[in-house]
Write a protein that holds these residues in place. Sequence first.
Motif, short mmCIF file in Angstrom:
data_model
loop_
_atom_site.label_atom_id
_atom_site.label_comp_id
_atom_site.label_asym_id
_atom_site.label_seq_id
_atom_site.Cartn_x
_atom_site.Cartn_y
_atom_site.Cartn_z
N LEU A 124 -2.11 -20.42 -18.50
CA LEU A 124 -1.50 -19.60 -17.27
C LEU A 124 -1.74 -20.55 -16.21
O LEU A 124 -2.21 -20.24 -15.15
CB LEU A 124 -1.86 -18.36 -17.00
CG LEU A 124 -1.54 -17.27 -18.41
CD1 LEU A 124 -2.16 -16.20 -17.87
CD2 LEU A 124 0.01 -17.16 -18.40
N LEU A 125 -1.66 -21.88 -16.21
CA LEU A 125 -1.98 -23.05 -15.17
C LEU A 125 -3.49 -23.14 -14.85
O LEU A 125 -3.88 -24.29 -14.81
CB LEU A 125 -1.19 -22.65 -13.94
CG LEU A 125 0.35 -22.40 -14.17
CD1 LEU A 125 1.10 -22.19 -12.97
CD2 LEU A 125 1.16 -23.74 -14.76
N PHE A 126 -4.35 -22.14 -14.52
CA PHE A 126 -5.46 -22.54 -14.15
C PHE A 126 -6.54 -21.62 -14.88
O PHE A 126 -7.84 -21.94 -14.72
CB PHE A 126 -5.70 -22.43 -12.69
CG PHE A 126 -5.12 -21.13 -12.21
CD1 PHE A 126 -5.77 -20.04 -11.98
CD2 PHE A 126 -3.89 -20.75 -11.87
CE1 PHE A 126 -5.88 -18.71 -11.55
CE2 PHE A 126 -3.51 -19.69 -11.53
CZ PHE A 126 -4.48 -18.64 -11.14
N PHE A 127 -6.45 -20.71 -15.80
CA PHE A 127 -7.44 -19.84 -16.20
C PHE A 127 -8.06 -20.27 -17.58
O PHE A 127 -7.14 -20.62 -18.48
CB PHE A 127 -6.75 -18.41 -16.65
CG PHE A 127 -6.71 -17.37 -15.59
CD1 PHE A 127 -7.87 -17.00 -14.88
CD2 PHE A 127 -5.62 -16.90 -15.06
CE1 PHE A 127 -7.91 -15.95 -13.80
CE2 PHE A 127 -5.40 -16.15 -14.18
CZ PHE A 127 -6.82 -15.54 -13.47
N PRO A 128 -9.30 -20.63 -17.42
CA PRO A 128 -9.98 -20.95 -18.77
C PRO A 128 -9.72 -19.87 -19.77
O PRO A 128 -9.65 -18.57 -19.32
CB PRO A 128 -11.37 -21.18 -18.48
CG PRO A 128 -11.38 -21.41 -17.21
CD PRO A 128 -10.35 -20.65 -16.42
N LEU A 129 -9.47 -20.06 -21.12
CA LEU A 129 -9.25 -19.16 -22.12
C LEU A 129 -10.10 -18.14 -22.02
O LEU A 129 -9.89 -17.00 -22.38
CB LEU A 129 -9.05 -19.84 -23.39
CG LEU A 129 -8.83 -18.97 -24.62
CD1 LEU A 129 -7.43 -18.09 -24.41
CD2 LEU A 129 -8.88 -19.72 -25.78
#
Length: 199
Positions: A169-174
């Motif tokens: 989602l562009l910038f969230f680490p998994l």
Amino acid sequence: MALKDHGGTIAIVITMLMMFSYGIPFVRDGVGGAMDVIFGPLVDDLGIPIFVLIMILSAITGLYSSLIQKYTIDYEKMQRVQARMKEFQAEFREAQLGGDEKKLKKLETKRDRMMQEQMELSKQQFQPMAYILLVSVPIFFWLLYRLPGVTQTMTMPFAGMMTFQETVLLFFPLWILWYMICSLTISQVIRKSLNIGGL
């Protein structure tokens, strides 16, 4: 009343310190390293997959935070205040549309009292956050400390196989996304079972 205000101030100070500590590497890594003594063996010795451990930790924090909120927030009072505010707003709007100046003046005095009640309610909701952060922040710091060395992967819909450090989602680490999904889902189940109202 003074004691309650003092308690609210302490809660705010603790919350600010916890948030501020995120930006201090030696504090963050020190807490993460200390927590690794507890959680590290679960990964290294018992071989628990990191995605399962994140689920377990989110369940622990979900249960802890729900219990704290249950016994520190008066949900019945909160619902009463919200219901009264809804009625007041409808009554105030009706007086405005009808141009009833006398009633508006009376309602303005009532509005001050209701705003005070809402402020007290907001304080009551904020205070448990300090206690919740005392448990959740060290867990969060441990994940930050531990995950750079983790090579385990997880399959995500539409994205396929990913490591826990990769962004979604562009910038969230998994790992953050997975923690949020687990935490929100498990918390809802716990809150429902404990009959805790929504915040």
